[in-house]
Design an enzyme around this catalytic site. Structure first.
Site, PDB file in Angstrom:
ATOM      1  N   GLY A  30     -55.123  -9.762  12.282  1.00 21.78           N
ATOM      2  CA  GLY A  30     -55.234  -8.465  12.951  1.00 21.78           C
ATOM      3  C   GLY A  30     -56.141  -7.556  12.153  1.00 21.78           C
ATOM      4  N   PHE A  32     -55.298  -5.353  10.186  1.00 18.24           N
ATOM      5  CA  PHE A  32     -54.703  -5.137   8.874  1.00 18.24           C
ATOM      6  C   PHE A  32     -55.069  -6.220   7.878  1.00 18.24           C
ATOM      7  CE2 PHE A  32     -51.850  -7.687  11.423  1.00 18.24           C
ATOM      8  CZ  PHE A  32     -51.562  -8.746  10.574  1.00 18.24           C
ATOM      9  N   VAL A  35     -51.766 -13.141   8.420  1.00 20.05           N
ATOM     10  CA  VAL A  35     -50.421 -13.615   8.113  1.00 20.05           C
ATOM     11  C   VAL A  35     -50.505 -15.102   7.808  1.00 20.05           C
ATOM     12  CG1 VAL A  35     -48.070 -13.947   8.945  1.00 20.05           C
ATOM     13  CG2 VAL A  35     -49.349 -11.893   9.603  1.00 20.05           C
ATOM     14  N   ASP A 139     -44.950   0.996  17.918  1.00 16.38           N
ATOM     15  CA  ASP A 139     -45.948   0.018  18.379  1.00 16.38           C
ATOM     16  C   ASP A 139     -45.274  -1.146  19.101  1.00 16.38           C
ATOM     17  OD1 ASP A 139     -48.463  -1.079  18.754  1.00 16.38           O
ATOM     18  OD2 ASP A 139     -48.520  -2.064  16.798  1.00 16.38           O
TER      19      ASP A 139
END
Length: 228
Positions: A30, A32, A35, A139
């Site tokens: 994403g 950010f 993962v 969110d």
């Protein structure tokens, strides 16, 4: 395969103060960062490690603060992801969570109607739990609702990703929250004329309550004049 957001690779070991995490594969990406599915030596189990880009330092501090607040509750009882620890590796901030299965967006077209109610009930329990510690997720969308183990239980879900979560005390009228595609009409009354027009065409007019108390209602709707 090497990550595109940082130099970490599959097979590399991330070291925290408590244990070593061996990267097995990258399972999500994403704005950010990424993962990674990792093997945790201390628990001999797989976990999910959220690796944030360096420019998200303030964001991770806010997220960890919210996760610690939520951590006072039993994550299983309120249907939210378990948070284990935070650490830094090569300058990257890492958050360790329990490993879940797939997010709801992958199943939205195949989900059975009779499964909608139990999933909705679990999310309401999650929201009630967050309310008890005065935290707002901010969110909620199918991408942030994950099945714990689709093979074991096809409707057991947990709420994830508290990167945009805020305490009630930090919320003020007029804040823009949620991705626009999932935005509640009361929040949308803050902006986006075209989006509001499309919503009204599909769903009809907002309630009188929302029109009356929406801070920017007059930007979208003219007051109805009384006929003499």
């Amino acid at each position: 395969m090497a990550s595109t957001a940082h130099p970490l690779m599959v097979g590399q070991v991330l070291q925290s103060n408590s244990t070593h995490y061996t990267i097995l594969q990258f399972i999500g990406e994403g704005s950010f960062g990424e993962v990674a599915k990792c093997w945790a030596d201390n628990s001999s189990s797989a976990v999910a490690v959220k690796i944030l880009k360096k420019e998200f330092l303030q964001d991770i501090e806010d997220e960890v603060s919210m996760l610690k607040t939520i951590g006072s509750l039993n994550a299983d009882n309120i249907n939210v992801v378990k948070f284990y620890e935070q650490f830094q590796y090569l300058g990257y901030n890492c958050l360790v969570f329990e490993l879940l299965d797939v997010d709801l967006s992958h199943l939205v077209c195949s989900i059975k109607v009779h499964n909608i109610r139990p999933i909705a009930e679990q999310l309401l329990v999650a929201l009630q739990g967050l309310k008890s510690v005065r935290v707002m997720h901010g969110d909620i969308k199918p991408d942030n609702v994950m099945l714990a183990d689709i093979d074991e239980d096809p409707v057991r879900v947990k709420l994830v990703d508290f990167g945009m979560a805020s305490s009630f005390s930090a919320i003020c009228p007029g804040m823009i929250l949620q991705p626009i595609g999932y935005r509640y009409e009361g929040v949308t009354l803050n902006n986006f004329c075209v989006f509001m027009k499309c919503m009204v065409e599909m769903l009809g007019m907002p309630s009188k309550y929302h029109l009356r108390f929406g801070m920017y209602s007059q930007r979208f709707f003219y007051p109805r004049r009384k006929l003499i």
